[in-house]
Design a protein around this motif. Structure first.
Motif, PDB file in Angstrom:
ATOM      1  N   SER A 152      26.483  13.831  74.876  1.00  0.00           N
ATOM      2  CA  SER A 152      25.799  14.555  75.954  1.00  0.00           C
ATOM      3  C   SER A 152      25.860  13.785  77.273  1.00  0.00           C
TER       4      SER A 152
ATOM      5  N   LEU B 191      29.475  20.448  71.162  1.00  0.00           N
ATOM      6  CA  LEU B 191      29.964  19.757  72.354  1.00  0.00           C
ATOM      7  C   LEU B 191      31.429  19.362  72.189  1.00  0.00           C
TER       8      LEU B 191
ATOM      9  N   ASP C  34      23.108  23.119  76.142  1.00  0.00           N
ATOM     10  CA  ASP C  34      23.029  22.358  74.892  1.00  0.00           C
ATOM     11  C   ASP C  34      21.585  21.971  74.582  1.00  0.00           C
TER      12      ASP C  34
END
Length: 472
Positions: A138, A194, A153
């Motif tokens: 992230s 991701l 997310d």
């Protein structure tokens, strides 16, 4: 896009993602407190907080280096991401033989039974691995500029946590295991998404390791390891002391009460996420000082207005968010709200250290605050219980802000509006005292004091917003 417009744009995006996800978690408190007993809530939260302390140790806080170096245009993005993953993998493998140390964390329940976190060792290690991996990924997508994906997310991870919580707690009745395992599964699903959406596999180049860059990233991140540990000590060691000195029931009530002031920390997380992307620029030193000062004063106005509202609504918040058996925890909220406000400001001050890559002074400031916190917890909890823990948390956060406000001036002198800050803190102190003593017409007094805090800060807030909008 100039720095002000970039900050406003990123703050809005992170606000949509972070606020919606955090609000959902807070609204789930009533669900958690209705299913988990106070003892189970205390143990589950102890596992989560212990993991929060472990993962900067295991990952060597490499996620912070990933975003700081990933934001620099001259750095190779695949080299930064590969180094981040390799550091995490090495740290996790090295940590495996040290699992017996979990037996040092003891707790006792309200029924007189006792235990240690060694009973949950494999669950904790799995939690650490998924959290660390998700954090590196992230942080890297933020460095790539995928701020919308980062925000989405956050919402996705929260929704998955909630859905899995309902499944594991309500349907499967897994209690403590279900509460923690839902977070593990959500982190794992987030990481997979991701990788697929951002194509992160393209940035993994294990045969092209830049060892000079690796040394630089480690030199940046290693001082942040004890820094992160001390951050969690200041924030959550009170709960650990309560679990060992009092009971997991008291610890559980305190942990639920702690969630309410996290609304104030929520503002910090939204802003700091955007701020990290905006503070790295090519401005001259005078321009940077002006930028930091303008934003910092506006930010402090927002934080303290919310803190005042948190004090005023302490009872209402516990009535709405938790079942009646947890209601007594409202008494902790006023002190925790003041502490959370100062924690937000200290987080802003920390950005000076990160901008200048001065992570050692950042660590020293947090160590000072942690020592204060531990000493006060030891002195106050045996006599005052949860109120002692809340007081220790508040005082240590105030100390942390003052330390950084003075120390960071040698790198960048932020010009705080001292008169406004001092007046606001005095009003918050009076508001806290009246909330805890509940004199006649206390609700009227709370409304008046909240109005005074708002009026004192609204001018600074409006001026700051005007500057931001004008320059954006």
């Amino acid at each position: 896009m100039n720095q002000y417009k970039r900050l406003l744009s990123n703050t809005f995006i992170f606000a949509v993602g972070t606020f919606s996800s955090k609000i959902l978690v807070i609204l789930m408190l009533r669900f958690y407190t209705g299913i988990l007993t106070q003892d189970e809530m205390g143990v589950a939260d102890l596992i989560v907080k212990t993991t929060s302390i472990l993962y900067p140790v295991v990952s060597l806080s490499i996620g912070q280096a990933v975003i700081r170096y990933g934001l620099e245009r001259r750095q190779s993005k695949p080299e930064v991401f590969t180094i981040g993953l390799l550091t995490l993998l090495c740290g996790f493998l090295i940590s495996l033989p040290f699992h017996p140390a979990l037996s040092l964390i003891h707790y006792k329940t309200s029924f007189g039974t006792s235990g240690s976190l060694l009973d949950y060792q494999w669950l904790i290690y799995l939690y650490v691995l998924t959290s660390c991996t998700q954090n590196v990924c992230s942080q890297f997508i933020r460095a790539l500029g995928f701020v919308r994906l980062y925000a989405v997310d956050g919402i996705f991870r929260t929704l998955m946590t909630i859905l899995l919580n309902i499944l594991y707690l309500k349907v499967f009745e897994w209690n403590i295991f279900g509460y923690v395992f839902s977070i593990i599964c959500a982190d794992a699903l987030s990481t997979i998404c991701l990788f697929l959406i951002a194509g992160l596999w393209k940035y993994i180049k294990p045969l092209q390791i830049n060892f000079h860059l690796w040394r630089g990233m480690l030199a940046y991140s290693l001082p942040l390891v004890p820094d992160a540990i001390f951050v969690y000590i200041v924030g959550f060691f009170g709960q650990t002391f309560l679990a060992s000195m009092q009971s997991t029931a008291v610890s559980g009530i305190y942990s639920v009460a702690y969630r309410v002031p996290t609304l104030i920390a929520l503002v910090a997380s939204i802003f700091v996420d955007a701020w990290q992307l905006s503070m790295v620029n090519d401005n001259s030193r005078p321009e940077q000082i002006r930028f930091f000062s303008n934003v910092g004063n506006t930010y402090s106005s927002i934080v303290f207005i919310i803190a005042s509202g948190g004090i005023m609504c302490a009872k209402l918040a516990m009535m709405i968010l938790a079942v009646p058996s947890y209601f007594i925890g409202w008494m902790f909220i006023p002190l925790l709200a003041v502490g959370a406000g100062f924690n937000c400001l200290s987080s802003f001050q920390k950005s000076v250290y990160l901008l200048e890559k001065r992570t050692v002074p950042s660590f020293l400031s947090t160590a000072f605050s942690a020592v204060v916190n531990i000493l006060l917890n030891v002195l106050l909890i045996p006599r005052y219980g949860g109120m002692g823990a809340a007081t220790a948390s508040m005082v240590s956060y105030i100390g942390l802000f003052l330390y950084r406000a003075i120390d960071s001036r040698r790198f960048m002198p932020i010009h705080w509006n001292v008169r406004r800050l001092g007046g606001t803190v005095l009003l918050l102190a009076v508001q806290t005292a009246l909330m805890l003593t509940e004199p006649p017409l206390w609700i009227v007094w709370q409304l008046l004091l909240f109005g005074f805090v708002f009026l004192l800060n609204c001018k600074e807030l409006l001026l700051g917003v005007k500057k931001l909008l004008h320059r954006a």
